[in-house]
Design an enzyme around this catalytic site. Structure first.
Site, mmCIF file in Angstrom:
data_model
loop_
_atom_site.group_PDB
_atom_site.id
_atom_site.type_symbol
_atom_site.label_atom_id
_atom_site.label_comp_id
_atom_site.label_asym_id
_atom_site.label_seq_id
_atom_site.Cartn_x
_atom_site.Cartn_y
_atom_site.Cartn_z
ATOM 1 N N ASP A 121 -24.878 -10.000 -19.725
ATOM 2 C CA ASP A 121 -25.271 -9.940 -18.669
ATOM 3 C C ASP A 121 -26.853 -10.333 -18.599
ATOM 4 O O ASP A 121 -27.443 -10.900 -17.773
ATOM 5 C CB ASP A 121 -25.323 -8.308 -18.124
ATOM 6 C CG ASP A 121 -23.743 -7.920 -18.084
ATOM 7 O OD1 ASP A 121 -22.916 -8.448 -17.308
ATOM 8 O OD2 ASP A 121 -23.378 -7.117 -19.260
ATOM 9 N N HIS B 134 -21.658 -2.100 -18.022
ATOM 10 C CA HIS B 134 -21.267 -3.532 -17.903
ATOM 11 C C HIS B 134 -20.033 -3.656 -16.912
ATOM 12 O O HIS B 134 -19.081 -3.693 -17.261
ATOM 13 C CB HIS B 134 -20.972 -4.035 -19.253
ATOM 14 C CG HIS B 134 -20.255 -5.439 -19.245
ATOM 15 N ND1 HIS B 134 -20.787 -6.428 -19.107
ATOM 16 C CD2 HIS B 134 -18.830 -5.611 -19.507
ATOM 17 C CE1 HIS B 134 -20.007 -7.669 -19.116
ATOM 18 N NE2 HIS B 134 -18.914 -7.081 -19.519
HETATM 19 P P1 NAD Z 1 -7.934 -11.732 -26.352
HETATM 20 O O1 NAD Z 1 -6.664 -10.986 -25.513
HETATM 21 O O2 NAD Z 1 -8.000 -13.190 -26.446
HETATM 22 O O3 NAD Z 1 -8.038 -10.910 -27.617
HETATM 23 C C1 NAD Z 1 -8.067 -9.733 -27.905
HETATM 24 C C2 NAD Z 1 -7.471 -9.416 -29.347
HETATM 25 O O4 NAD Z 1 -7.672 -8.194 -29.438
HETATM 26 C C3 NAD Z 1 -6.113 -9.848 -29.599
HETATM 27 O O5 NAD Z 1 -5.991 -10.900 -30.748
HETATM 28 C C4 NAD Z 1 -5.511 -8.692 -29.741
HETATM 29 O O6 NAD Z 1 -4.224 -8.624 -30.450
HETATM 30 C C5 NAD Z 1 -6.490 -7.774 -30.246
HETATM 31 N N1 NAD Z 1 -6.268 -6.099 -30.285
HETATM 32 C C6 NAD Z 1 -5.712 -5.454 -29.369
HETATM 33 N N2 NAD Z 1 -5.560 -4.244 -29.972
HETATM 34 C C7 NAD Z 1 -6.242 -4.327 -30.894
HETATM 35 C C8 NAD Z 1 -6.291 -3.027 -31.712
HETATM 36 N N3 NAD Z 1 -5.907 -1.693 -31.408
HETATM 37 N N4 NAD Z 1 -6.992 -3.345 -33.030
HETATM 38 C C9 NAD Z 1 -7.394 -4.751 -33.106
HETATM 39 N N5 NAD Z 1 -7.318 -5.653 -32.423
HETATM 40 C C10 NAD Z 1 -6.562 -5.614 -31.290
HETATM 41 O O7 NAD Z 1 -9.388 -11.034 -25.506
HETATM 42 P P2 NAD Z 1 -10.669 -11.570 -25.431
HETATM 43 O O8 NAD Z 1 -10.898 -12.646 -24.513
HETATM 44 O O9 NAD Z 1 -11.073 -11.819 -26.941
HETATM 45 O O10 NAD Z 1 -11.664 -10.343 -25.115
HETATM 46 C C11 NAD Z 1 -11.506 -9.068 -25.741
HETATM 47 C C12 NAD Z 1 -12.214 -8.215 -25.010
HETATM 48 O O11 NAD Z 1 -13.614 -8.275 -24.733
HETATM 49 C C13 NAD Z 1 -11.794 -7.757 -23.607
HETATM 50 O O12 NAD Z 1 -11.482 -6.448 -23.398
HETATM 51 C C14 NAD Z 1 -12.498 -8.464 -22.682
HETATM 52 O O13 NAD Z 1 -12.612 -7.891 -21.514
HETATM 53 C C15 NAD Z 1 -13.923 -8.027 -23.236
HETATM 54 N N6 NAD Z 1 -15.140 -8.705 -23.086
HETATM 55 C C16 NAD Z 1 -16.378 -8.121 -23.112
HETATM 56 C C17 NAD Z 1 -17.524 -8.707 -22.682
HETATM 57 C C18 NAD Z 1 -18.664 -7.837 -22.444
HETATM 58 O O14 NAD Z 1 -19.718 -8.527 -22.082
HETATM 59 N N7 NAD Z 1 -18.783 -6.720 -23.124
HETATM 60 C C19 NAD Z 1 -17.350 -10.143 -22.466
HETATM 61 C C20 NAD Z 1 -16.179 -10.761 -22.755
HETATM 62 C C21 NAD Z 1 -14.977 -10.149 -22.921
HETATM 63 C C1 LMR Z 2 -17.667 -10.644 -18.827
HETATM 64 O O1 LMR Z 2 -18.532 -10.257 -18.215
HETATM 65 O O2 LMR Z 2 -17.388 -12.030 -18.674
HETATM 66 C C2 LMR Z 2 -16.506 -9.929 -19.597
HETATM 67 O O3 LMR Z 2 -16.723 -8.644 -19.588
HETATM 68 C C3 LMR Z 2 -15.008 -10.183 -18.956
HETATM 69 C C4 LMR Z 2 -14.639 -9.688 -17.763
HETATM 70 O O4 LMR Z 2 -13.783 -8.964 -17.465
HETATM 71 O O5 LMR Z 2 -15.458 -9.956 -16.796
#
Ligand code: NAD
Ligand code: LMR
Length: 327
Positions: free
Chosen positions: A159, A187
């Site tokens: 952000d 967030h």
């Molecule tokens: P993705 O689905 O591509 O990958 C997630 C991975 O986590 C998968 O490989 C899955 O098997 C694994 N996983 C699920 N449960 C698990 C566990 N108990 N232990 C270990 N691994 C586990 O998703 P992504 O696009 O890589 O996103 C991951 C997370 O990050 C999501 O929750 C997404 O919303 C979040 N995210 C947060 C931000 C932020 O700014 N905070 C930004 C982008 C994404």
């Molecule tokens: C983001 O801000 O891009 C991530 O937290 C993914 C989402 O769900 O928005």
């Protein structure tokens, strides 16, 4: 050569993992003189895919990569680590809010909090990326009573970076010249991107822009809703920008923030700026010697105060909905 630092990355077989691991191994996070040992965690079904990622890491022949393990056991992944990047969790799809993921993801962070408590180094720096990141960080922290609250953080940096880019484009200055932006709170779509203190080359951004309507009707909602807009466009949630933000967050925490600037980190609230203890809240912080410190004494307008309390209110609601996971 320095001894390797052990870093756990969860969700390592996912899309953020794929953008993150190679940059960590290349030295982008801890510097090009710091060897790293990667301890990768994913669910059993994804271990074959993770094997492929390990082969690719090997095929890069990174000079700084001292070793890699992959496992589905948090106690193995977190043993002796100095840094935990907890990415593994389900991402949201179109039309969902991040808090809709609490049910699916919250439980992951009880198990992982306990495992950190048992086997990580006592000075481990934990970054929670998996959504809803702030409340997941709170769950992990509450399940790790042997670690200090200061060990835990949630990612507001994506952000923060989004806000920097929007401001730089508006004032026609390089991103690197923009300083002192803040993302307060959660967030989520209630976060408060605050440019009242932001500067470029010593000039107040708010005076340069001099357009409250742009700030209230464009800047704030654009940053608040950017994640959803990316999902709408890409069909899946942001990955490379999230990995980049995670690297920025850990790098600054470990190596320090730049002079005359600060970053936004989700950290345990301590009463600062009228936010009571008991949530993980986005604050402006400076980092030095591996320790973060909330920027003190900023003047807060009535408009800002209301936005900061609104996002706090959402965090309280999220926390109250996961009482059963709080250890
Ligand atoms: P993705 O689905 O591509 O990958 C997630 C991975 O986590 C998968 O490989 C899955 O098997 C694994 N996983 C699920 N449960 C698990 C566990 N108990 N232990 C270990 N691994 C586990 O998703 P992504 O696009 O890589 O996103 C991951 C997370 O990050 C999501 O929750 C997404 O919303 C979040 N995210 C947060 C931000 C932020 O700014 N905070 C930004 C982008 C994404
Ligand atoms: C983001 O801000 O891009 C991530 O937290 C993914 C989402 O769900 O928005």
């Amino acid at each position: 050569m320095k001894p390797p630092i052990r870093i756990a990355v969860t969700g390592a077989a996912g899309q953020i993992g794929y953008s993150l691991l190679f940059r960590i191994a290349a030295g982008d996070m801890l510097g090009n003189d710091q060897p790293v040992f990667l301890q990768l965690l994913d669910i059993p079904r994804l271990l074959p895919s993770l094997k492929g990622v390990m082969m690719e890491l090997e095929d890069c022949a990174f000079p700084l990569l001292a070793g890699v393990i992959a496992t589905d056991d948090p106690n193995t992944a977190f043993r002796d680590i100095s840094i935990a990047m907890l990415v593994g969790a389900r991402p949201r799809g179109k039309g969902m809010e991040r808090k809709d993921l609490l049910e699916a993801n919250g439980a992951i962070f009880t198990t992982q909090g306990r495992a950190l408590d048992e086997v990580a180094r006592r000075d481990v720096k934990v970054l929670i990326v998996g959504n809803p990141a702030n409340t997941n960080a709170y769950i992990a922290m509450k399940n790790a009573p042997g670690l200090k609250p200061e060990n835990f953080s949630a990612m507001m940096r994506l952000d923060h970076n989004r806000a920097l880019s929007q401001i730089a484009a508006k004032v026609g200055q390089p991103v690197s010249s923009i300083r002192k932006v803040i993302i307060w709170g959660n967030h989520s779509a209630t976060q408060y991107p605050d440019l009242n203190h932001a500067e470029t080359d010593g000039n107040k951004i708010s005076l340069l822009i001099n357009d409250p309507a742009w700030i209230e009707d464009y800047f704030i909602p654009t940053v608040q809703k950017r994640g959803a807009v990316v999902i709408e466009a890409r069909g899946s949630s942001s990955a490379a920008s999230a990995a980049n933000a995670a690297i920025n967050h850990v790098r600054d925490w470990v190596l320090g923030t730049r002079e005359n600037d600060w970053i936004s980190m989700g950290i345990p609230s301590d009463g600062s700026y009228g936010i009571p203890e008991g949530v993980i809240y986005g604050y402006p912080v400076t980092c030095r010697d591996g320790v973060y410190r909330i920027v003190p004494d900023l003047e807060i307008s009535e408009f800002s105060q209301a936005k900061m309390q609104a996002t706090y209110g959402e965090l309280v609601e999220e926390r109250d909905s996961v009482k059963h996971l709080l250890g």
